[in-house]
Write an enzyme that holds these catalytic residues in place. Structure first.
Site, PDB file in Angstrom:
ATOM      1  N   ARG A  17       0.994  -1.239  -0.042  1.00  0.00           N
ATOM      2  CA  ARG A  17      -0.074   0.130   0.093  1.00  0.00           C
ATOM      3  C   ARG A  17       0.805   1.283  -0.153  1.00  0.00           C
ATOM      4  O   ARG A  17       0.553   2.289   0.713  1.00  0.00           O
ATOM      5  CB  ARG A  17      -0.821   0.169   1.118  1.00  0.00           C
ATOM      6  CG  ARG A  17      -1.980  -1.283   0.952  1.00  0.00           C
ATOM      7  CD  ARG A  17      -3.042  -0.809   2.111  1.00  0.00           C
ATOM      8  NE  ARG A  17      -2.264  -1.191   3.380  1.00  0.00           N
ATOM      9  CZ  ARG A  17      -2.886  -0.884   4.758  1.00  0.00           C
ATOM     10  NH1 ARG A  17      -3.785  -0.266   4.923  1.00  0.00           N
ATOM     11  NH2 ARG A  17      -2.226  -1.495   5.866  1.00  0.00           N
ATOM     12  N   LEU A  19       1.383   3.495  -2.254  1.00  0.00           N
ATOM     13  CA  LEU A  19       0.642   4.606  -2.855  1.00  0.00           C
ATOM     14  C   LEU A  19      -0.207   5.318  -1.706  1.00  0.00           C
ATOM     15  O   LEU A  19      -0.376   6.629  -1.528  1.00  0.00           O
ATOM     16  CB  LEU A  19      -0.332   4.237  -4.093  1.00  0.00           C
ATOM     17  CG  LEU A  19      -1.112   5.598  -4.620  1.00  0.00           C
ATOM     18  CD1 LEU A  19       0.051   6.595  -4.847  1.00  0.00           C
ATOM     19  CD2 LEU A  19      -1.963   5.313  -5.628  1.00  0.00           C
ATOM     20  N   LYS A  20      -0.859   4.527  -0.743  1.00  0.00           N
ATOM     21  CA  LYS A  20      -1.781   5.136   0.163  1.00  0.00           C
ATOM     22  C   LYS A  20      -0.957   5.922   1.105  1.00  0.00           C
ATOM     23  O   LYS A  20      -1.402   7.105   1.500  1.00  0.00           O
ATOM     24  CB  LYS A  20      -2.208   3.846   1.002  1.00  0.00           C
ATOM     25  CG  LYS A  20      -2.927   4.226   2.322  1.00  0.00           C
ATOM     26  CD  LYS A  20      -3.468   3.052   3.095  1.00  0.00           C
ATOM     27  CE  LYS A  20      -4.033   3.475   4.377  1.00  0.00           C
ATOM     28  NZ  LYS A  20      -5.306   3.935   4.198  1.00  0.00           N
ATOM     29  N   ILE A 440     -27.300   4.600  14.992  1.00  0.00           N
ATOM     30  CA  ILE A 440     -26.965   3.450  14.095  1.00  0.00           C
ATOM     31  C   ILE A 440     -26.079   2.388  14.480  1.00  0.00           C
ATOM     32  O   ILE A 440     -26.186   1.154  13.781  1.00  0.00           O
ATOM     33  CB  ILE A 440     -26.595   3.763  12.571  1.00  0.00           C
ATOM     34  CG1 ILE A 440     -27.498   5.026  12.137  1.00  0.00           C
ATOM     35  CG2 ILE A 440     -26.669   2.765  11.529  1.00  0.00           C
ATOM     36  CD1 ILE A 440     -28.993   4.793  12.096  1.00  0.00           C
ATOM     37  N   SER A 442     -22.182   2.364  15.604  1.00  0.00           N
ATOM     38  CA  SER A 442     -21.015   2.441  16.062  1.00  0.00           C
ATOM     39  C   SER A 442     -21.088   3.951  16.567  1.00  0.00           C
ATOM     40  O   SER A 442     -21.561   4.692  16.277  1.00  0.00           O
ATOM     41  CB  SER A 442     -20.044   2.349  14.855  1.00  0.00           C
ATOM     42  OG  SER A 442     -20.401   3.069  13.706  1.00  0.00           O
ATOM     43  N   ARG A 524      -7.986   4.795   0.254  1.00  0.00           N
ATOM     44  CA  ARG A 524      -8.875   3.792   0.910  1.00  0.00           C
ATOM     45  C   ARG A 524      -8.623   2.273   0.392  1.00  0.00           C
ATOM     46  O   ARG A 524      -9.036   2.150  -0.627  1.00  0.00           O
ATOM     47  CB  ARG A 524     -10.135   4.311   1.257  1.00  0.00           C
ATOM     48  CG  ARG A 524     -10.266   5.378   2.371  1.00  0.00           C
ATOM     49  CD  ARG A 524     -10.058   4.877   3.699  1.00  0.00           C
ATOM     50  NE  ARG A 524     -11.381   3.987   3.954  1.00  0.00           N
ATOM     51  CZ  ARG A 524     -12.170   4.286   4.986  1.00  0.00           C
ATOM     52  NH1 ARG A 524     -12.412   5.472   5.667  1.00  0.00           N
ATOM     53  NH2 ARG A 524     -13.312   3.528   5.354  1.00  0.00           N
ATOM     54  N   CYS A 525      -8.281   1.475   1.096  1.00  0.00           N
ATOM     55  CA  CYS A 525      -8.405  -0.171   0.944  1.00  0.00           C
ATOM     56  C   CYS A 525      -9.335  -0.753   1.794  1.00  0.00           C
ATOM     57  O   CYS A 525      -9.218  -0.380   3.151  1.00  0.00           O
ATOM     58  CB  CYS A 525      -6.781  -0.316   0.907  1.00  0.00           C
ATOM     59  SG  CYS A 525      -5.694   0.386  -0.321  1.00  0.00           S
ATOM     60  N   HIS A 703     -21.954  12.242   7.284  1.00  0.00           N
ATOM     61  CA  HIS A 703     -20.895  12.783   6.386  1.00  0.00           C
ATOM     62  C   HIS A 703     -20.517  13.985   6.117  1.00  0.00           C
ATOM     63  O   HIS A 703     -19.582  14.320   5.602  1.00  0.00           O
ATOM     64  CB  HIS A 703     -21.076  11.774   5.085  1.00  0.00           C
ATOM     65  CG  HIS A 703     -21.085  10.374   4.871  1.00  0.00           C
ATOM     66  ND1 HIS A 703     -22.237   9.863   4.778  1.00  0.00           N
ATOM     67  CD2 HIS A 703     -20.161   9.556   5.224  1.00  0.00           C
ATOM     68  CE1 HIS A 703     -22.094   8.477   5.325  1.00  0.00           C
ATOM     69  NE2 HIS A 703     -20.807   8.510   5.327  1.00  0.00           N
TER      70      HIS A 703
HETATM   71  N1  GLN Z   1     -24.039  -0.662  12.428  1.00  0.00           N
HETATM   72  C1  GLN Z   1     -23.033  -0.096  11.798  1.00  0.00           C
HETATM   73  C2  GLN Z   1     -22.431   1.148  12.205  1.00  0.00           C
HETATM   74  O1  GLN Z   1     -23.076   1.856  13.021  1.00  0.00           O
HETATM   75  C3  GLN Z   1     -23.524   0.154  10.300  1.00  0.00           C
HETATM   76  C4  GLN Z   1     -22.434   0.492   9.363  1.00  0.00           C
HETATM   77  C5  GLN Z   1     -23.050   1.097   7.848  1.00  0.00           C
HETATM   78  O2  GLN Z   1     -24.278   1.343   7.870  1.00  0.00           O
HETATM   79  N2  GLN Z   1     -22.327   0.805   6.930  1.00  0.00           N
HETATM   80  O3  GLN Z   1     -21.136   1.318  12.055  1.00  0.00           O
HETATM   81 ZN    ZN Z   2     -25.098   3.248   7.321  1.00  0.00          ZN
END
Ligand code: GLN
Ligand code: ZN
Length: 764
Positions: A17, A19-20, A440, A442, A524-525, A703
């Site tokens: 990796r 290049l990374k 969600i 994490s 990213r890999c 994001h």
């Molecule tokens: N449960 C995962 C998290 O919260 C869901 C990740 C995802 O949707 N890519 O990271």
């Molecule tokens: Zn998600």
């Protein structure tokens, strides 16, 4: 007749990796442009030398990229959006990386760069896990030649003594991937063709005899405009210098076969891994002068080929015409070298081939076809033996898994009662407020979390010390969720490296690798687990963690699992049985985990299907079949529990509007869904479809590098209320928070909970 070998592209990131690391050091300001350029040319030189040593006759150049080959094509065409303020002769690295990654902004008053600029949109390259930068074309934009990468790379190779075949992404694919603003990208066809012709002329002047032009769109459903563009483009190119090898991959030509074979090109590459059946048709319809390049080695997977059986198919064709043998597509999508993987079980390792091994296989096929099988008898024998053990190994074939699958009945894929009855029981049992809040799964994977994991993996800290550390993190995250006032809690996933690998490491039938990296985007890999055999679950995978977490709180703690379709879509999957069968095995294993979580006391269990949509086949007519089995697998995983147990799912990274009926058919009690791109449209679509169950449209775009205000989120929720029944709405971010920092997550979630309160107040 002679057989030669080509590769359509080679992994760019480097065996280690390199290049990374060079890119990330450059971006962080730790090294300069000269060092980055130097690292890149060293990688190119090594890739050429390696392919040359492996016996490749048609070595590609121009397949290397600092970030992405679609972005390189945009640079070549000078398709730089206005916001980057670019007016130089050629696209410099700063502009290039601004398009790839956006800019922070210098904050200087009055400066055009004060606020920074967003990157171009990024999305999946066909059905791979590689992401490209979406070209943008605005009305009135002028295109001009603005990058000489193709010619430079060709000359650079030549100077090192390698005669290469330059690779260009074709104009029709580039235009098909582009987004028009106030213009149809195809309005720019002729302008683009002028530039392509300039590049072809320069390549000819530099001495290139051939050029490879990639048009993977030829395996898709094309409209009249795209088909006309193909005809027009290749008629133009036919009059230029280098002979054109038109490369198609990721599927069969299908109804575009007549179009492809009618073009005035010198060569045609076809994917015989995804579409072996097209060989006979192509040999029949292609003129004798067309140079055929056959993609016989799988460029999308890690399996070693069965060379003898390939030879049986190829010998009759190689007797009547010259052939080029190649991987099905660029080797960009495979890890570089199996030789770097030292800890794999030898029995499993002998079934695998990475980019380097795949090129070796091509060289063996070439030798056998040119000089007879006896020349490479030993290699063929080894290949046959590996194939034979794959057919019979007990590591792969587990009678108990087969028996269980055979005994699975259709009712196992249905919950006991329909949603309204389940919802009533769940409401009684959970007693949640209106607009319940959750996340969600994490929480931030901080530097501390990552370095503890790295130290643990290197054996520098003990199991106990690591476990203590993770427990502390989890405890704090739970305490903090209680303080903020979230209703349904998560444990934070600190113990997970990756949502698929975590399960791959715990299920039988999977092998995880240390160095088998594949580029996902930019630097990213990812290391997809290798799903080689029948899947089963030796023991519970998440129950201990769930129990520990639930012990810390009186609020409901979600069990957190990755769904079968996502595990399948983000792994290298065995090719000796249909994907749907493999997926059903995973579904049964996840089902067992769901049932165990319920037995341990979990009232809410989330089964993530982040990658369900991206498994959609490239051709529309294949969608229904995929969606049928994918939905069935999710239901098989989810339906082993009582009505009282609430099943959540989460989906993201996708355009959902065209698969809503399938999302409904998954019959999760609650879905949390990414809506970052266009909340309005998504909510409208769910409303129009009359989505029957509960839904949490993401109100916090995780994001975006900013903290949303409570009013923004309240407004979004009000909008959702206008379209969807309020009693079925949840309040949550639109994805997991592991890539965020606590400094952002804390205030954002405080604001999110405030928004939910505001709505409750308004409603009461
Ligand atoms: N449960 C995962 C998290 O919260 C869901 C990740 C995802 O949707 N890519 O990271
Ligand atoms: Zn998600």
């Amino acid at each position: 007749m002679t057989v030669t070998v080509a590769t359509l592209g080679f992994p760019r990131i480097g065996p280690r990796r390199e290049l990374k690391f060079a890119l990330e050091s450059f971006w962080a300001g730790r090294s300069g442009e000269a060092e980055l350029i130097e690292a890149a040319s060293a990688l190119r030189a090594a890739a050429w030398a390696r392919q040359n040593a492996l016996g490749v006759d048609h070595i590609p150049s121009g397949d290397f990229s600092f970030y992405d080959h679609v972005l390189d094509t945009s640079a070549m065409l000078g398709a730089v959006p206005d916001r980057y303020g670019w007016n130089a002769e050629s696209v410099d690295l700063a502009t290039y990386f601004a398009m790839a990654r956006g800019t922070q902004g210098d904050g200087a008053a009055g400066s055009s760069r004060a606020a920074g600029h967003t990157a171009q949109e990024m999305t999946k390259w066909f059905d791979t896990n590689y992401h490209y930068m979406v070209p943008e074309l605005a009305a009135g934009q002028t295109l001009r030649l603005a990058s000489t990468k193709a010619v430079d790379a060709y000359r650079e190779a030549k100077a090192l003594g390698f005669e290469t075949r330059p690779v260009l992404l074709g104009p029709v694919t580039w235009l098909s991937l582009a987004k028009g603003q106030g213009a149809d990208p195809f309005d720019f066809l002729d302008d683009a063709l002028v530039i392509y012709c300039q590049v072809l002329d320069r390549l000819r002047e530099a001495g290139a005899a051939w050029v490879q032009i990639d048009e993977p769109v030829l395996v898709l459903d094309l409209d009249a405009r795209q088909r006309a563009a193909v005809t027009r483009a290749y008629a133009r190119f036919a009059r230029r210098g280098p002979k054109v090898m038109l490369a198609t991959y990721f599927g069969g030509l299908g109804d575009n076969l007549a179009l492809a074979t009618s073009l005035p090109v010198a060569g045609l590459h076809v994917d015989l891994v995804r579409a072996p059946e097209q060989l006979a048709r192509i040999v029949k319809s292609a003129s004798k002068d067309l140079c055929l390049s056959l993609g016989v080695i799988d460029g999308r997977n890690v399996w070693r080929a069965d060379l003898e059986s390939l030879l049986d198919r190829l010998e009759p064709v190689s007797k009547v015409r010259d052939l080029i043998l190649a991987p099905s597509c660029s080797l960009l999508h495979t890890p570089i070298d199996l030789g770097l993987e030292r800890d794999l079980e030898p029995e499993i390792a002998q079934w695998l081939a990475c980019a380097v091994q795949k090129v070796e296989e091509l060289a063996i096929l070439k030798a056998a076809l040119n000089n007879g099988r006896h020349i490479v008898a030993e290699a063929l024998d080894a290949s046959s033996k590996a194939a034979a053990t794959r057919r019979s190994s007990v590591r792969i074939h587990d009678a108990a898994v087969a028996a269980r699958l055979a005994a699975a009945t259709p009712d196992m894929a249905s919950r006991r009662s329909p949603f309204p009855a389940r919802a009533a029981r769940q409401k009684d049992r959970l007693a949640l407020p209106d607009f319940p809040t959750t996340t969600i799964g994490s929480f931030p994977q901080t530097e501390a979390v990552r370095s503890a994991r790295a130290r643990f993996n290197r054996g520098e800290i003990s199991d106990d010390a690591y476990l203590d550390f993770l427990r502390d993190e989890t405890r704090q995250a739970i305490r903090w969720q209680e303080e903020v006032g979230l209703d349904v809690l998560v444990h934070g996933e600190f113990e997970r490296n990756d949502m698929v690998q975590y399960f791959g490491e715990r299920l039988s039938g999977f092998a995880c690798t240390k160095n088998a990296w594949v580029q996902s985007y930019g630097s990213r890999c990812v290391r997809p687990p290798i799903l080689y055999g029948d899947v089963s679950r030796p023991k519970a995978m998440t129950v201990d963690w769930w129990r520990f977490a639930q012990d810390q709180t009186d609020r409901p703690m979600k069990g957190m699992l990755t769904g079968p379709v996502t595990i399948l879509n983000w792994s290298f999957v065995r090719d000796d049985q249909p994907r749907e069968e493999t997926c059903r095995q995973i579904a049964l294993a996840i089902r067992d985990e769901v049932v165990d979580l319920e037995a341990a006391g979990a009232k809410v269990i989330q089964i993530d299907e982040a990658a369900l949509r991206e498994g959609l086949p490239l051709r529309r007519r294949d969608w229904a079949h995929y969606l049928d089995w994918a939905v069935e697998c999710f239901r098989l995983a989810a339906s082993g529990v009582a009505d009282e147990t609430q099943i959540h799912t989460h989906m993201c990274y996708s355009e959902f509007n065209d698969i809503l009926p399938s999302i409904g058919a998954m019959d999760a009690d609650v879905i949390s869904i990414e809506t970052a791109r266009s909340r309005m449209e998504l909510i409208q679509a769910f409303a129009d479809y009359e989505y029957p169950n509960e839904i949490g449209p993401g109100v916090y775009d995780i994001h975006a590098p900013r903290i949303p205000h409570p009013e923004e989120m309240t407004a979004l929720l009000k909008l959702a209320c206008a379209h969807l029944p309020a009693e079925r709405l949840w309040v949550n971010p639109d994805c997991g928070l592991k890539t965020r920092k606590w400094e952002d997550v804390r205030p954002a979630l405080v604001n999110m909970v405030a928004a939910a309160h505001a709505l409750r107040q308004a409603g009461s």
